[in-house]
Design an enzyme around this catalytic site. Structure first.
Site, PDB file in Angstrom:
ATOM      1  N   LYS A  13       0.827  -1.221   0.000  1.00  0.00           N
ATOM      2  CA  LYS A  13       0.000   0.000   0.000  1.00  0.00           C
ATOM      3  C   LYS A  13       0.859   1.267   0.000  1.00  0.00           C
ATOM      4  CE  LYS A  13      -2.229  -0.856   3.844  1.00  0.00           C
ATOM      5  NZ  LYS A  13      -1.640  -2.167   4.232  1.00  0.00           N
ATOM      6  N   ARG A  88      -9.485   1.309   8.814  1.00  0.00           N
ATOM      7  CA  ARG A  88      -9.024  -0.044   9.113  1.00  0.00           C
ATOM      8  C   ARG A  88     -10.056  -0.815   9.929  1.00  0.00           C
ATOM      9  NH1 ARG A  88      -3.268   0.793   8.728  1.00  0.00           N
ATOM     10  NH2 ARG A  88      -1.999  -1.019   9.095  1.00  0.00           N
ATOM     11  N   ARG A 127      11.548  -5.868   4.614  1.00  0.00           N
ATOM     12  CA  ARG A 127      11.322  -4.466   4.245  1.00  0.00           C
ATOM     13  C   ARG A 127      12.276  -3.532   4.996  1.00  0.00           C
ATOM     14  NH1 ARG A 127       5.148  -2.707   4.387  1.00  0.00           N
ATOM     15  NH2 ARG A 127       5.299  -2.796   6.640  1.00  0.00           N
ATOM     16  N   ARG A 153      11.269  -0.918  10.383  1.00  0.00           N
ATOM     17  CA  ARG A 153      10.195  -0.523  11.304  1.00  0.00           C
ATOM     18  C   ARG A 153      10.153  -1.472  12.494  1.00  0.00           C
ATOM     19  NH1 ARG A 153       4.736   0.304   7.956  1.00  0.00           N
ATOM     20  NH2 ARG A 153       3.973  -0.696   9.842  1.00  0.00           N
ATOM     21  N   ARG A 164      -0.265  -8.416  13.500  1.00  0.00           N
ATOM     22  CA  ARG A 164      -0.856  -7.450  12.559  1.00  0.00           C
ATOM     23  C   ARG A 164      -1.741  -8.165  11.542  1.00  0.00           C
ATOM     24  NH1 ARG A 164       4.275  -4.575  10.467  1.00  0.00           N
ATOM     25  NH2 ARG A 164       2.815  -3.472   9.108  1.00  0.00           N
TER      26      ARG A 164
HETATM   27  P1  AMP Z   1       0.793   0.846   8.771  1.00  0.00           P
HETATM   28  O1  AMP Z   1       1.964   1.739   8.566  1.00  0.00           O
HETATM   29  O2  AMP Z   1      -0.390   1.293   7.972  1.00  0.00           O
HETATM   30  O3  AMP Z   1       1.115  -0.604   8.549  1.00  0.00           O
HETATM   31  O4  AMP Z   1       0.363   0.982  10.314  1.00  0.00           O
HETATM   32  C1  AMP Z   1       1.253   0.625  11.337  1.00  0.00           C
HETATM   33  C2  AMP Z   1       0.496   0.508  12.655  1.00  0.00           C
HETATM   34  O5  AMP Z   1      -0.101   1.758  12.983  1.00  0.00           O
HETATM   35  C3  AMP Z   1      -0.652  -0.491  12.658  1.00  0.00           C
HETATM   36  O6  AMP Z   1      -0.222  -1.815  12.944  1.00  0.00           O
HETATM   37  C4  AMP Z   1      -1.545   0.072  13.770  1.00  0.00           C
HETATM   38  O7  AMP Z   1      -1.018  -0.230  15.040  1.00  0.00           O
HETATM   39  C5  AMP Z   1      -1.391   1.572  13.549  1.00  0.00           C
HETATM   40  N1  AMP Z   1      -2.402   2.115  12.614  1.00  0.00           N
HETATM   41  C6  AMP Z   1      -2.172   2.690  11.400  1.00  0.00           C
HETATM   42  N2  AMP Z   1      -3.302   3.094  10.828  1.00  0.00           N
HETATM   43  C7  AMP Z   1      -4.297   2.748  11.680  1.00  0.00           C
HETATM   44  C8  AMP Z   1      -5.705   2.868  11.660  1.00  0.00           C
HETATM   45  N3  AMP Z   1      -6.340   3.426  10.600  1.00  0.00           N
HETATM   46  N4  AMP Z   1      -6.403   2.404  12.720  1.00  0.00           N
HETATM   47  C9  AMP Z   1      -5.791   1.845  13.776  1.00  0.00           C
HETATM   48  N5  AMP Z   1      -4.470   1.678  13.865  1.00  0.00           N
HETATM   49  C10 AMP Z   1      -3.716   2.130  12.831  1.00  0.00           C
END
Ligand code: AMP
Length: 210
Positions: A13, A88, A127, A153, A164
């Site tokens: 994404k 999400r 990654r 990360r 996740r």
């Molecule tokens: P991402 O970078 O999109 O993979 O997000 C990393 C982490 O941030 C996720 O595993 C969640 O803990 C948190 N996170 C990101 N976006 C959301 C969202 N829309 N709702 C809830 N938690 C989020």
């Protein structure tokens, strides 16, 4: 263009979002990036979010929804946006619907990037991000240039990745029928090289694809 990209962690994404926003001249709104910035700055929101992010759980809806509502008020979101990693949960999608309705705006499309679970763990664990440019690489599939200063990360470690994925299937996957019922969901195969997936994605969001 008002677009949403959904898909499991590691589907690509973030990487694809960067290409699409460039092409359409709209801002990328990544709640993951926003939360990581809060975390790095040590804000109250960031400290609270870190408790959830570090164990691979979703941050509570009200925290994320408030943050997105503030972001949508900024001028650059007026002509469109690409959400990456938001909504999400169905509650977040409903909150977004309410906000857009209040602003008199409609979504143009929701793209689901599909990648089978078996491929995701390897994709995520390999990654790395270039600290200087923010560019995302994969040690095996999209190797970084020599000399780049790379960071991994904190939540890209295997134990956290598994959590996740659990959160994705339990809380985020219900968005697929949610948007499908509205007739705005498009599915894109996320397996292939970067350019191939980008081409599928751009075709899926082009106005003629509607
Ligand atoms: P991402 O970078 O999109 O993979 O997000 C990393 C982490 O941030 C996720 O595993 C969640 O803990 C948190 N996170 C990101 N976006 C959301 C969202 N829309 N709702 C809830 N938690 C989020």
């Amino acid at each position: 263009m008002r677009l949403i990209l959904i898909g499991p962690p590691g589907a690509g994404k973030g990487t694809q979002a960067k290409v699409v926003v460039e092409q359409f001249g709209i801002p990328q709104i990544s709640t993951g990036d926003m939360l990581r910035e809060h975390k790095a700055k040590g804000t109250a929101l960031g400290t609270k979010a870190a408790e959830y992010m570090n164990r691979g759980a979703l941050v509570p809806d009200e925290v994320v929804i408030g943050m997105v509502e503030e972001r949508l008020k900024l001028d650059d979101a007026r002509n469109g946006f690409l959400f990456d990693g938001f909504p999400r949960t169905v509650a977040q999608a409903e909150a977004l619907d309410a906000t857009l309705a209040r602003l008199g705006l409609e979504l143009d499309g929701v793209v689901l990037i599909e990648v089978a679970d078996e491929l995701l763990v390897e994709r995520i664990c390999g990654r790395r991000t270039d600290k200087a440019t923010g560019q995302i690489y994969h040690l095996k599939y999209n190797p970084p240039p020599p000399g780049a200063e790379l960071v991994q990360r904190a939540d890209d470690k295997e134990e956290v990745v598994k959590e996740r994925l659990v959160a994705y299937h339990a809380q985020t996957a219900p968005l697929v029928p949610y948007y499908e019922a509205r007739g705005i969901l498009r599915r894109v195969d996320g397996v292939g090289d970067l350019a191939q997936v980008t081409a599928r994605l751009v075709a899926a969001v082009s106005p003629k694809a509607k």
